[in-house]
Design a protein around this motif. Sequence first.
Motif, short mmCIF file in Angstrom:
data_model
loop_
_atom_site.label_atom_id
_atom_site.label_comp_id
_atom_site.label_asym_id
_atom_site.label_seq_id
_atom_site.Cartn_x
_atom_site.Cartn_y
_atom_site.Cartn_z
N SER A 62 3.68 -37.89 6.06
CA SER A 62 4.39 -39.07 5.56
C SER A 62 3.41 -39.97 4.83
N SER A 63 3.87 -40.53 3.71
CA SER A 63 3.03 -41.45 2.94
C SER A 63 3.92 -42.24 1.99
N ALA B 251 -3.47 -40.20 9.01
CA ALA B 251 -3.47 -39.78 7.60
C ALA B 251 -4.73 -40.23 6.87
N CYS C 180 1.39 -36.87 11.01
CA CYS C 180 0.59 -35.74 10.57
C CYS C 180 1.13 -34.45 11.20
N LYS D 108 3.64 -40.28 -3.34
CA LYS D 108 3.81 -38.84 -3.50
C LYS D 108 2.47 -38.15 -3.78
N SER E 259 8.84 -33.58 -0.76
CA SER E 259 8.89 -34.82 0.03
C SER E 259 10.05 -35.68 -0.43
N VAL F 36 1.11 -37.76 0.08
CA VAL F 36 1.83 -36.94 1.06
C VAL F 36 1.48 -35.48 0.84
N ILE G 185 9.05 -44.43 1.75
CA ILE G 185 8.12 -43.51 2.39
C ILE G 185 8.54 -42.08 2.04
N ASN G 186 7.57 -41.28 1.63
CA ASN G 186 7.82 -39.87 1.34
C ASN G 186 7.51 -39.06 2.59
N ASN G 187 8.47 -38.25 3.01
CA ASN G 187 8.33 -37.48 4.25
C ASN G 187 8.44 -35.99 3.98
N ALA H 248 -1.07 -34.63 6.03
CA ALA H 248 -0.37 -35.91 6.07
C ALA H 248 1.10 -35.65 5.75
#
Length: 243
Positions: A146-147, A110, A171, A150, A202, A153, A207-209, A144
């Motif tokens: 996941s992060s 990422a 990723c 917000k 997300s 992501v 973690i935002n997915n 990316a």
Amino acid sequence: EVPETVAELRQAILQLAVRGKLVPQDPGDEPASVLLERIEAEKERLYAAGKIRKPKKLPPVEADEVPFEVPEGWEWVRLGMLGALIRGVSYSKSDAADVPSPDRAPILRAHNINGVLNFENLVYVLKEKIKPEQYVKAGDLLIAMSSGSKNLVGKAAQANTDYPGAFGAFCGAYRPYVHALDAYLRWYCQTDLYRSGVARASQGIGINNLRTSDVLEALIPVPPLSEQRRIVEKVEQLMALCD
């Protein structure tokens, strides 16, 4: 003298571009619907040849989903109509190294994605862990998925050439079915329209997915191919002035 002003100007340029207000329309342009038919035919050809998995059926675009009107000849579609999403390489710590070797390939993560790709702080993973489709191809949009933020992501960058490496599990690579879309998609993924859409999609605590479906069901306004080229040319002129 205020850097934020230039950033706002860049975003204003992109918003005008995807709304059909940056360059004039030409009634003689072949409508986007014809381009979409060619893309659908290419998708079927790739599937029949065993080069892609069978695409999942996407929900139709409903009128109340569309955030704004687009000019005649344009079409609102979902990203999954234009390309596929490949998820990244899963590997354990013992599979990775900090230095290259003949049996390892570089992995983008990422932090290598931020509008453009950078190739710093790479890890090198055993090639046996990498599927053929996970190697980066020209035109791929690396995303990316996941992060912890917000705002990060969904950030994306396009690969300009084939790269002898892959990308990590956090990723994804959005791979268009036809390269004619590459230049327009490169700028679309920098717009607030795209970023705000994936940020809303997300989910997660801490973690935002992004799920594969979140990307493939995202909306994109598609101009006629000739207008795409005019848009890209004008955007690049104006971004050069911003630089």
